[in-house]
Design a protein around this motif. Structure first.
Motif, PDB file in Angstrom:
ATOM      1  N   LYS A 178      22.326  -3.063  17.090  1.00  0.00           N
ATOM      2  CA  LYS A 178      21.882  -4.298  16.434  1.00  0.00           C
ATOM      3  C   LYS A 178      21.827  -4.108  14.923  1.00  0.00           C
ATOM      4  O   LYS A 178      22.218  -4.997  14.169  1.00  0.00           O
ATOM      5  CB  LYS A 178      20.517  -4.724  16.971  1.00  0.00           C
ATOM      6  N   LEU A 179      21.340  -2.962  14.478  1.00  0.00           N
ATOM      7  CA  LEU A 179      21.293  -2.694  13.045  1.00  0.00           C
ATOM      8  C   LEU A 179      22.697  -2.635  12.457  1.00  0.00           C
ATOM      9  O   LEU A 179      22.954  -3.174  11.372  1.00  0.00           O
ATOM     10  CB  LEU A 179      20.566  -1.380  12.764  1.00  0.00           C
ATOM     11  N   ARG A 180      23.595  -2.001  13.153  1.00  0.00           N
ATOM     12  CA  ARG A 180      24.984  -1.897  12.690  1.00  0.00           C
ATOM     13  C   ARG A 180      25.611  -3.284  12.607  1.00  0.00           C
ATOM     14  O   ARG A 180      26.259  -3.624  11.628  1.00  0.00           O
ATOM     15  CB  ARG A 180      25.803  -1.010  13.625  1.00  0.00           C
ATOM     16  N   ASP A 181      25.367  -4.107  13.629  1.00  0.00           N
ATOM     17  CA  ASP A 181      25.938  -5.457  13.629  1.00  0.00           C
ATOM     18  C   ASP A 181      25.392  -6.289  12.476  1.00  0.00           C
ATOM     19  O   ASP A 181      26.124  -7.027  11.834  1.00  0.00           O
ATOM     20  CB  ASP A 181      25.659  -6.154  14.963  1.00  0.00           C
ATOM     21  N   ARG A 182      24.105  -6.152  12.204  1.00  0.00           N
ATOM     22  CA  ARG A 182      23.500  -6.900  11.105  1.00  0.00           C
ATOM     23  C   ARG A 182      24.045  -6.442   9.758  1.00  0.00           C
ATOM     24  O   ARG A 182      24.302  -7.249   8.878  1.00  0.00           O
ATOM     25  CB  ARG A 182      21.978  -6.728  11.109  1.00  0.00           C
ATOM     26  N   SER A 183      24.209  -5.126   9.609  1.00  0.00           N
ATOM     27  CA  SER A 183      24.655  -4.616   8.311  1.00  0.00           C
ATOM     28  C   SER A 183      26.149  -4.815   8.088  1.00  0.00           C
ATOM     29  O   SER A 183      26.622  -4.706   6.974  1.00  0.00           O
ATOM     30  CB  SER A 183      24.290  -3.143   8.158  1.00  0.00           C
ATOM     31  N   SER A 184      26.884  -5.123   9.143  1.00  0.00           N
ATOM     32  CA  SER A 184      28.325  -5.320   8.972  1.00  0.00           C
ATOM     33  C   SER A 184      28.673  -6.798   8.835  1.00  0.00           C
ATOM     34  O   SER A 184      29.835  -7.155   8.879  1.00  0.00           O
ATOM     35  CB  SER A 184      29.089  -4.689  10.140  1.00  0.00           C
ATOM     36  N   MET A 185      27.666  -7.651   8.667  1.00  0.00           N
ATOM     37  CA  MET A 185      27.924  -9.075   8.517  1.00  0.00           C
ATOM     38  C   MET A 185      28.583  -9.333   7.159  1.00  0.00           C
ATOM     39  O   MET A 185      28.148  -8.823   6.135  1.00  0.00           O
ATOM     40  CB  MET A 185      26.617  -9.857   8.623  1.00  0.00           C
ATOM     41  N   THR A 186      29.645 -10.107   7.194  1.00  0.00           N
ATOM     42  CA  THR A 186      30.360 -10.462   5.964  1.00  0.00           C
ATOM     43  C   THR A 186      30.525 -11.972   5.912  1.00  0.00           C
ATOM     44  O   THR A 186      30.258 -12.677   6.890  1.00  0.00           O
ATOM     45  CB  THR A 186      31.737  -9.781   5.920  1.00  0.00           C
ATOM     46  N   TYR A 187      30.995 -12.467   4.775  1.00  0.00           N
ATOM     47  CA  TYR A 187      31.197 -13.894   4.597  1.00  0.00           C
ATOM     48  C   TYR A 187      32.644 -14.132   4.162  1.00  0.00           C
ATOM     49  O   TYR A 187      33.215 -13.361   3.392  1.00  0.00           O
ATOM     50  CB  TYR A 187      30.229 -14.439   3.533  1.00  0.00           C
ATOM     51  N   ASP A 188      33.208 -15.206   4.666  1.00  0.00           N
ATOM     52  CA  ASP A 188      34.576 -15.535   4.262  1.00  0.00           C
ATOM     53  C   ASP A 188      34.555 -16.429   3.020  1.00  0.00           C
ATOM     54  O   ASP A 188      33.486 -16.725   2.477  1.00  0.00           O
ATOM     55  CB  ASP A 188      35.359 -16.167   5.412  1.00  0.00           C
ATOM     56  N   LYS A 189      35.729 -16.906   2.582  1.00  0.00           N
ATOM     57  CA  LYS A 189      35.843 -17.722   1.367  1.00  0.00           C
ATOM     58  C   LYS A 189      35.037 -19.013   1.470  1.00  0.00           C
ATOM     59  O   LYS A 189      34.578 -19.541   0.470  1.00  0.00           O
ATOM     60  CB  LYS A 189      37.306 -18.070   1.110  1.00  0.00           C
ATOM     61  N   SER A 190      34.852 -19.489   2.703  1.00  0.00           N
ATOM     62  CA  SER A 190      34.127 -20.744   2.905  1.00  0.00           C
ATOM     63  C   SER A 190      32.624 -20.533   2.974  1.00  0.00           C
ATOM     64  O   SER A 190      31.869 -21.481   3.100  1.00  0.00           O
ATOM     65  CB  SER A 190      34.556 -21.414   4.209  1.00  0.00           C
ATOM     66  N   GLY A 191      32.175 -19.278   2.978  1.00  0.00           N
ATOM     67  CA  GLY A 191      30.743 -19.005   3.058  1.00  0.00           C
ATOM     68  C   GLY A 191      30.249 -18.850   4.487  1.00  0.00           C
ATOM     69  O   GLY A 191      29.052 -18.772   4.731  1.00  0.00           O
TER      70      GLY A 191
END
Length: 149
Positions: free
Chosen positions: A122-135
């Motif tokens: 769960k920690l890994r999944d949270r820390s690997s969250m990214t955002y695309d050009k649309s936010g």
């Protein structure tokens, strides 16, 4: 002792088999207690060696048990060797109880490891969250970098 009840040449005396069985059960109990210490101290790398020893001792216990069961004087286990038979039963019960304790500890450690693994995921999944050009957010997967200029 009648002639037909006498042990065959080369066959161990029933008293010797009983004594060997007690010795093997004491050894098994010691191995189980050693295993418990390894589990408590989280020394998993030493567990396979103990497991192999336990299997070897268990096989010897089975062989002695079979030899006692087919011994011509087996009836003596309910007669003059009854006290020795009781000691064997008591040692066997101690081994079974110790094995149950070890099994419960293993189950508890496995459950703890599963919880830890889940928490880390769960920690890994949270820390690997990214955002695309649309936010919009995206989690997991490898992050790609575009290094072309």
């Amino acid at each position: 002792m009648t002639e037909q009840n006498r042990p065959a040449q080369g066959q161990l005396r029933l008293e010797d088999l009983v004594a060997r069985q007690q010795e093997l059960l004491r050894l098994m109990l010691k191995l189980l207690k050693d295993e418990l210490e390894l589990l408590k101290n989280r020394k998993a790398e030493s567990l396979p060696a103990i497991s192999r020893q336990k299997v070897d001792v268990l096989n010897q216990i089975r062989q002695i048990d079979q030899a006692m069961g087919s011994h011509p004087e087996v009836a003596r286990l309910k007669g003059d060797l009854q006290e020795e038979r009781r000691k064997i039963s008591q040692l066997l019960e101690e081994c079974q109880n110790q094995n149950a304790v070890n099994g419960r500890l293993i189950e508890m450690q496995l459950a703890s490891n599963r919880r830890l693994s889940s928490m880390l995921s769960k920690l890994r999944d949270r820390s690997s969250m990214t955002y695309d050009k649309s936010g919009l957010s995206h989690s997991g997967g490898a992050t790609r970098f575009d290094i072309s200029c």
